[in-house]
Scaffold this active site. Structure first.
Site, PDB file in Angstrom:
ATOM      1  N   ARG A  54       0.679 -10.861   2.995  1.00  0.00           N
ATOM      2  CA  ARG A  54       1.900 -11.439   2.521  1.00  0.00           C
ATOM      3  C   ARG A  54       2.501 -12.853   2.927  1.00  0.00           C
ATOM      4  O   ARG A  54       2.675 -13.866   2.312  1.00  0.00           O
ATOM      5  CB  ARG A  54       3.059 -10.478   1.901  1.00  0.00           C
ATOM      6  CG  ARG A  54       2.415  -9.216   1.671  1.00  0.00           C
ATOM      7  CD  ARG A  54       2.395  -9.056  -0.024  1.00  0.00           C
ATOM      8  NE  ARG A  54       2.118  -7.886  -0.592  1.00  0.00           N
ATOM      9  CZ  ARG A  54       0.824  -7.464  -0.596  1.00  0.00           C
ATOM     10  NH1 ARG A  54      -0.261  -8.103  -0.419  1.00  0.00           N
ATOM     11  NH2 ARG A  54       0.764  -6.276  -0.930  1.00  0.00           N
TER      12      ARG A  54
ATOM     13  N   GLU B  12       0.907   9.785  -4.823  1.00  0.00           N
ATOM     14  CA  GLU B  12       0.482   8.545  -5.358  1.00  0.00           C
ATOM     15  C   GLU B  12      -1.140   8.548  -5.300  1.00  0.00           C
ATOM     16  O   GLU B  12      -1.809   8.301  -4.232  1.00  0.00           O
ATOM     17  CB  GLU B  12       0.988   7.361  -4.235  1.00  0.00           C
ATOM     18  CG  GLU B  12       0.330   6.232  -5.025  1.00  0.00           C
ATOM     19  CD  GLU B  12       1.084   5.030  -4.276  1.00  0.00           C
ATOM     20  OE1 GLU B  12       1.669   5.034  -3.016  1.00  0.00           O
ATOM     21  OE2 GLU B  12       0.444   3.820  -4.692  1.00  0.00           O
TER      22      GLU B  12
ATOM     23  N   LYS C 119       3.668   9.265  -8.478  1.00  0.00           N
ATOM     24  CA  LYS C 119       3.535   7.429  -8.507  1.00  0.00           C
ATOM     25  C   LYS C 119       2.250   7.253  -8.888  1.00  0.00           C
ATOM     26  O   LYS C 119       1.244   7.016  -8.170  1.00  0.00           O
ATOM     27  CB  LYS C 119       3.603   6.918  -6.960  1.00  0.00           C
ATOM     28  CG  LYS C 119       3.706   5.593  -6.915  1.00  0.00           C
ATOM     29  CD  LYS C 119       4.382   5.009  -5.693  1.00  0.00           C
ATOM     30  CE  LYS C 119       4.131   3.359  -5.637  1.00  0.00           C
ATOM     31  NZ  LYS C 119       4.736   2.723  -4.399  1.00  0.00           N
TER      32      LYS C 119
END
Ligand code: 13P
Length: 324
Positions: free
Chosen positions: A33, A177, A219
């Site tokens: 990122r 998840e 999730k």
């Protein structure tokens, strides 16, 4: 297991109008990122961006909890307080990613199994002491011409169930998840089938381990066309198929389904969630636990310069409000 405390935390996380910020990128993922901005992957920059988000005024109106990475839970903010304390002072519940990442699976070419069970009970106990009240474990299911294999789906479901039980015994609400990836060129129909299979396998494993479902959150991915599919379907169809799949597989005892964004754009992730709730939703709360779809604009608005913190907070609060 303190069932009532777990239920209260799960309900507080899945309260109507709010969702979760997944700010739990591992250090290498956070490096990707920062590299988008041409910045080095330094602890100070990771802390500054995250602290900027966590101190956004009024975030608690639409954010019920934040998932942290281990480093962040141990980092001090610029005023010396711990990050969990900062979140609590905002009325936001601190959570922690406890999985050790998805690693190539033995005897399953192209597939992954999530690691991290070995010392999990000890780590959960420490995270509870550090202020976390919920945790997250991500399993990765890849779609390909001959994938996923039954062995991969089962092994990941078993690990999710072991993780969920260990977490609940330590007082942490497990976010379960299982992410069916949207990489590739498969159709939405194939995503539906694999998601249905995965969720059925996961809920059978959770039942087998005696996991208390009202003290968990799911999730999942949305049921969606792959990134490179020829015939990517529109918002209404994604919402309809996702709800249909979840209603067929997720017990109503689960209080909340908090979607991952999985590479959707910020606007797409918001539109899909909105369309599902607009059609009446299901027996669970339907909300978000987005990473990229809550942070991308904020990351660019910040750009590594503390002078831009207010603009980054505004970008984050804008996405949080639209999703909320
Ligand atoms: P994305 O919303 O960017 O998929 O991240 C959510 C997450 O926590 C993945 O594990």
């Amino acid at each position: 297991m303190d069932r009532e405390a777990l239920e209260a935390t799960a309900r507080a996380l899945a309260v109507p109008g709010k969702g979760i910020l997944a700010a739990d990128e591992s250090t290498p993922t956070m490096g990707k990122r920062l590299a988008q901005l041409g910045l080095p992957n330094e602890p100070g920059l990771r802390r500054e961006f995250r602290e900027t988000l966590f101190t956004a005024p009024g975030m608690e109106q639409h954010i019920s909890g934040v998932i942290l990475f281990d480093e962040t839970l141990r980092q001090a903010a610029s005023d010396g307080r711990g990050m969990a304390e900062i979140l609590e002072s905002q009325g936001v519940i601190p959570g922690i990613k406890v999985d050790g990442g998805a690693h190539p699976m033995d005897d399953a070419p192209g597939e992954k199994l999530t690691a991290g069970l070995d010392d999990l009970a000890e780590r959960c106990a420490e995270y509870y002491e550090l202020g976390a009240r919920f945790d997250k474990w991500r399993a990765v299911i890849t779609i390909g011409d001959t994938l996923p294999s039954a062995a991969c789906v089962q092994a990941n479901a078993d690990a999710l169930a072991d993780y969920a039980r260990i977490s609940q015994d330590a007082g942490l609400v497990p976010i379960v998840e299982p992410e069916v990836m949207m990489d590739g060129n498969h159709s939405i129909g194939r995503c539906y089938k694999v998601t249905e299979w995965t969720l059925n396998t996961v809920y059978a494993a959770l039942a087998d381990r005696g996991v208390h479902l009202p003290g968990t959150l799911l999730k999942p991915n949305m049921v969606i066309s792959a990134n490179d599919a020829d015939d990517r379907v529109g918002v209404e169809e994604v919402a309809r198929k996702t709800l249909r799949c979840l209603k067929a597989t997720v017990p109503p005892a689960v209080p909340g389904i908090m979607f991952l964004s999985g590479g959707q754009s910020e606007a797409e992730a918001t539109a899909h969630l909105n369309a599902m709730n607009a059609t009446g939703g299901g027996p669970w709360e339907l909300s978000f636990s987005y990473g990229r779809a809550l942070q991308q604009s904020a990351l660019y608005a910040w750009g590594g310069d503390s002078a831009n913190c207010t603009a980054a907070q505004a970008a984050f609060l804008h996405r949080a409000r639209l999703n909320g």
